[in-house]
Design an enzyme around this catalytic site. Sequence first.
Site, PDB file in Angstrom:
ATOM      1  N   HIS A  51      23.158  -2.865  31.216  1.00 24.76           N
ATOM      2  CA  HIS A  51      24.324  -1.972  31.144  1.00 24.76           C
ATOM      3  C   HIS A  51      24.683  -1.524  32.558  1.00 24.76           C
ATOM      4  CE1 HIS A  51      26.397   1.910  30.381  1.00 24.76           C
ATOM      5  NE2 HIS A  51      26.869   1.268  29.320  1.00 24.76           N
ATOM      6  N   THR A  73      24.884   1.105  34.017  1.00 26.05           N
ATOM      7  CA  THR A  73      24.130   2.213  34.602  1.00 26.05           C
ATOM      8  C   THR A  73      22.740   1.785  35.090  1.00 26.05           C
ATOM      9  OG1 THR A  73      23.328   2.785  32.398  1.00 26.05           O
ATOM     10  CG2 THR A  73      25.280   3.954  33.190  1.00 26.05           C
ATOM     11  N   LYS A  74      22.357   0.528  34.858  1.00 20.32           N
ATOM     12  CA  LYS A  74      21.003   0.081  35.192  1.00 20.32           C
ATOM     13  C   LYS A  74      20.942  -0.481  36.617  1.00 20.32           C
ATOM     14  CE  LYS A  74      19.476   1.229  31.134  1.00 20.32           C
ATOM     15  NZ  LYS A  74      20.678   1.820  30.514  1.00 20.32           N
ATOM     16  N   ASN A  75      19.733  -0.838  37.054  1.00 17.89           N
ATOM     17  CA  ASN A  75      19.546  -1.308  38.430  1.00 17.89           C
ATOM     18  C   ASN A  75      20.297  -2.599  38.709  1.00 17.89           C
ATOM     19  OD1 ASN A  75      17.625   0.742  38.032  1.00 17.89           O
ATOM     20  ND2 ASN A  75      16.236  -0.126  39.545  1.00 17.89           N
TER      21      ASN A  75
END
Length: 370
Positions: A179, A181-183
């Site tokens: 997603h 928002t992930k790294n």
Amino acid sequence: MKIPFNKPYFTGKETTYIKDAVERGMISGNGYYTKRCQTFFENNFGFKKALLTTSCTDALEMCAILANISPGDEVIVPSYTFVSSALAFVRQGAKIVFADSKADNPNIDETKLEGLINDKTKAIVVVHYAGVSCKMNTIMAIANTYNLLVIEDAAQAIGSKFNGKYLGSIGHMATFSFHETKNIISGEGGLLAINDDRFVNRAEIIWEKGTNRAEFFRGEVNKYGWVDTGSSFLPSEIIAAFLWAQIENIDTIQKRRLELWHFYNDSLGDWAKKHEIQLMPEPKRETNNAHMFYLVCKTIEQRDAIIQHLKTKDILSVFHYLSLHSSEFYKDKHDGRTLPNSDKFSERLLRLPMFYELDIAKVVEHLISY
């Protein structure tokens, strides 16, 4: 200039690879870029089988199917997590037995697990919150004693390790999120990692809508058909091509996020002590992938005040999960136990902005002015 909580990082190659995928003439799924991504994870993270999915939620639903979860089964899940960690098993008819967090961090309290196990228990779901490992040696030992499956919800934990092993390679199955928002990201997207030979072949069938289509395209069978349950869990080549550009830069991305994490940690110590705020503990035995940096405030009122203070400076900070055991959907099905640590983190945890191009000095300056 406003500072958001998150801003997706683009390496510059995403559109190049998407264009290449289009020009290759196959953009549906399980093509060139899908195979490239999956091979990378298998070769570098120690997964026996890696399958890209359209989301981490889809990967968790595949886990629930592979575990043969059915009505009457019980699955242990931390209460302090995203709804998908529980929902995937609820959809298969399981009763969720919620576990509390540890006192000093939001991960599942492994010392309380045995008290939740009975003859209906089928699996333990562990969530590596903030990319920091749960106590996997203890959890795996308990699972082996009671013949239970361990499913690692490693949505936030790409690249983190426990005792030298990558998270996601320790449990029987694991899931990751890409997603935005992930790294590393693909907008939406996920990964199912299989570490137990029993589930490898069936996982691929479930992934391909319950058919042995993947075997057919490899020339292992001369026709394919409907052989099991499943769904359309695989993503398009567009998503995989985007993800490949991120994978190529994973080391650079992780290095930058760690620099930001340590800047927060080094800058906020005195301020946190002054206000009786706990900083996110620095992992010792486990590694840190710098997925997030969080504070645990003294009270919910203090947390709300800090959020509002930063908002006046055009900086967005956010709280996180609300305990699932007291959610509107499941509170009447919960067994009534109090889970004080989960509730504490629901009320007092605050996440600070964390993304590649963050002006972190400005965030720290305005935080300290609170």
